[in-house]
Design a protein around this motif. Structure first.
Motif, PDB file in Angstrom:
ATOM      1  N   UNK A  92       0.868  -1.174   0.000  1.00 23.05           N
ATOM      2  CA  UNK A  92       0.000   0.000   0.000  1.00 23.05           C
ATOM      3  C   UNK A  92       0.904   1.222   0.000  1.00 23.05           C
ATOM      4  N   UNK A  93       0.668   2.141  -0.945  1.00 25.80           N
ATOM      5  CA  UNK A  93       1.541   3.296  -1.112  1.00 25.80           C
ATOM      6  C   UNK A  93       0.769   4.598  -0.934  1.00 25.80           C
ATOM      7  N   UNK A  94       1.523   5.690  -0.814  1.00 24.77           N
ATOM      8  CA  UNK A  94       0.891   7.010  -0.774  1.00 24.77           C
ATOM      9  C   UNK A  94       0.195   7.292  -2.097  1.00 24.77           C
ATOM     10  N   UNK A  95       0.894   7.062  -3.205  1.00 22.16           N
ATOM     11  CA  UNK A  95       0.268   7.092  -4.531  1.00 22.16           C
ATOM     12  C   UNK A  95      -0.372   5.728  -4.737  1.00 22.16           C
ATOM     13  N   UNK A  96      -1.660   5.708  -4.963  1.00 23.27           N
ATOM     14  CA  UNK A  96      -2.421   4.470  -4.805  1.00 23.27           C
ATOM     15  C   UNK A  96      -2.220   3.494  -5.962  1.00 23.27           C
ATOM     16  N   UNK A  97      -1.921   3.999  -7.146  1.00 26.21           N
ATOM     17  CA  UNK A  97      -1.589   3.140  -8.282  1.00 26.21           C
ATOM     18  C   UNK A  97      -2.709   2.176  -8.680  1.00 26.21           C
ATOM     19  N   UNK A  98      -3.950   2.601  -8.546  1.00 25.00           N
ATOM     20  CA  UNK A  98      -5.026   1.807  -9.138  1.00 25.00           C
ATOM     21  C   UNK A  98      -4.986   1.985 -10.651  1.00 25.00           C
ATOM     22  N   UNK A  99      -5.397   0.965 -11.372  1.00 22.12           N
ATOM     23  CA  UNK A  99      -5.415   1.026 -12.833  1.00 22.12           C
ATOM     24  C   UNK A  99      -6.674   1.769 -13.271  1.00 22.12           C
ATOM     25  N   UNK A 100      -6.482   2.914 -13.920  1.00 23.31           N
ATOM     26  CA  UNK A 100      -7.598   3.816 -14.206  1.00 23.31           C
ATOM     27  C   UNK A 100      -8.609   3.227 -15.181  1.00 23.31           C
ATOM     28  N   UNK A 101      -8.178   2.296 -16.016  1.00 26.93           N
ATOM     29  CA  UNK A 101      -9.091   1.719 -17.008  1.00 26.93           C
ATOM     30  C   UNK A 101      -9.775   0.450 -16.500  1.00 26.93           C
ATOM     31  N   UNK A 102      -9.630   0.170 -15.209  1.00 28.16           N
ATOM     32  CA  UNK A 102     -10.267  -0.997 -14.607  1.00 28.16           C
ATOM     33  C   UNK A 102     -11.220  -0.564 -13.502  1.00 28.16           C
ATOM     34  N   UNK A 103     -12.287  -1.329 -13.317  1.00 28.36           N
ATOM     35  CA  UNK A 103     -13.227  -1.055 -12.249  1.00 28.36           C
ATOM     36  C   UNK A 103     -12.614  -1.386 -10.888  1.00 28.36           C
ATOM     37  N   UNK A 104     -13.317  -1.001  -9.836  1.00 30.96           N
ATOM     38  CA  UNK A 104     -12.878  -1.315  -8.479  1.00 30.96           C
ATOM     39  C   UNK A 104     -12.635  -2.815  -8.328  1.00 30.96           C
ATOM     40  N   UNK A 105     -13.621  -3.629  -8.715  1.00 28.11           N
ATOM     41  CA  UNK A 105     -13.470  -5.069  -8.548  1.00 28.11           C
ATOM     42  C   UNK A 105     -12.340  -5.624  -9.398  1.00 28.11           C
ATOM     43  N   UNK A 106     -12.203  -5.139 -10.630  1.00 29.42           N
ATOM     44  CA  UNK A 106     -11.120  -5.618 -11.489  1.00 29.42           C
ATOM     45  C   UNK A 106      -9.758  -5.258 -10.899  1.00 29.42           C
ATOM     46  N   UNK A 107      -9.639  -4.054 -10.305  1.00 32.06           N
ATOM     47  CA  UNK A 107      -8.383  -3.672  -9.665  1.00 32.06           C
ATOM     48  C   UNK A 107      -8.046  -4.621  -8.521  1.00 32.06           C
ATOM     49  N   UNK A 108      -9.029  -4.938  -7.711  1.00 35.97           N
ATOM     50  CA  UNK A 108      -8.794  -5.849  -6.594  1.00 35.97           C
ATOM     51  C   UNK A 108      -8.377  -7.220  -7.096  1.00 35.97           C
ATOM     52  N   UNK A 109      -9.039  -7.687  -8.145  1.00 38.80           N
ATOM     53  CA  UNK A 109      -8.782  -9.034  -8.622  1.00 38.80           C
ATOM     54  C   UNK A 109      -7.485  -9.169  -9.402  1.00 38.80           C
ATOM     55  N   UNK A 110      -6.841  -8.058  -9.772  1.00 38.74           N
ATOM     56  CA  UNK A 110      -5.537  -8.180 -10.440  1.00 38.74           C
ATOM     57  C   UNK A 110      -4.546  -8.917  -9.553  1.00 38.74           C
ATOM     58  N   UNK A 111      -4.617  -8.682  -8.251  1.00 40.81           N
ATOM     59  CA  UNK A 111      -3.725  -9.393  -7.340  1.00 40.81           C
ATOM     60  C   UNK A 111      -3.993 -10.879  -7.324  1.00 40.81           C
ATOM     61  N   UNK A 112      -5.248 -11.251  -7.508  1.00 49.52           N
ATOM     62  CA  UNK A 112      -5.594 -12.664  -7.536  1.00 49.52           C
ATOM     63  C   UNK A 112      -5.166 -13.316  -8.844  1.00 49.52           C
TER      64      UNK A 112
END
Length: 253
Positions: A92-112
């Motif tokens: 977990x970073x100060x700059x959050x680095x979520x992928x802007x072209x992915x939804x919330x759920x898709x961002x979470x599931x990238x780790x999976x």
């Protein structure tokens, strides 16, 4: 006595700046205990983030060793470190680095997905975690630019823990958040720790450090002091703050 989950032996990290060698971490011996909430503090340039990256396998030491359990990871190749991080670490970073072209759920599931764990059970686990951090189903199909900074950081935390890592590493996770969002995020980290999660966090903020059970203070790449506290919420808040403030004052913070 909790067992060691990470430790270093004579850890050194040197950078070259215009031909001049800059010794950021110097012969550092450090043990991180399992199920501790460890906070690393120090002045700007003291080596806090550099140490975090070396402990987590995000960067290789110049000299010395980093052990994860009994395994020396300091000699791993970049590919081996990538596999190690996916299996053992959350970030977990100060700059959050979520992928802007992915939804919330898709961002979470990238780790999976990178660990080949894309199963119905894991999806349910991700949904449960999102609910627990206050991200309701109405937000799961939204994109990061449709969320507040605090909401994005909570999504980032879920992405970091969805695979149940052995250690969560956090670098100034509340640095870009307002006070209300910062408190919410710190409450999540506190709850994770209460459930047994090992956490290593870099911060310059006193309110954040108060959540720790152990504070390590760096100066010029060396540990110059340590301070231990009981789990957050189990002691007198004023005494806790005064004790930590006194320690930091003695460290020259």
């Amino acid at each position: 006595m909790r067992s060691s989950i990470l430790h270093t032996e004579k850890l050194c990290k040197t950078f070259s700046n215009g031909g001049v060698q800059q010794h950021v971490i110097k012969n550092l011996d450090l043990e991180i205990r399992e199920q501790d909430f460890t906070v690393i503090m120090g002045a700007s340039g003291s080596g806090k983030s550099t140490l975090l990256y070396a402990l987590s396998g995000m960067d290789k030491p110049t000299l010395g060793k980093v052990f994860f359990g009994d395994t020396d990871i300091s000699g791993y190749s970049n590919d081996e470190l990538a596999v190690f991080r996916r299996k053992n670490c959350g970030f977990v970073f100060q700059s959050i680095y979520l992928l802007e072209n992915m939804t919330v759920m898709d961002n979470v599931m990238t780790g999976a997905l990178v660990t080949q764990k894309n199963s119905p059970e894991l999806v349910l686990h991700a949904e449960d975690l999102l609910r627990k951090v206050g991200i309701e189903p109405t937000l799961w199909k939204k994109y990061p630019n449709q969320l507040s900074g605090g909401e994005c950081q909570r999504v980032g935390i879920v992405r970091a823990i969805v695979n149940e890592p052995k250690v969560v590493f956090a670098d100034e996770p509340t640095g870009s958040l307002n006070s209300a969002s910062s408190r919410d995020v710190l409450d999540i980290f506190t709850e994770l720790h209460q459930k047994g999660q090992s956490i290593v966090m870099v911060t310059h903020d006193l309110k954040t450090a108060l959540r720790a059970t152990r504070v390590i203070f760096l100066s010029d790449g060396a540990v110059v002091g340590e301070y231990e506290m009981p789990p957050y919420g189990t002691d007198d808040p004023r005494a806790r703050r005064d004790g930590l403030q006194d320690f930091l004052d003695r460290m020259g913070w």
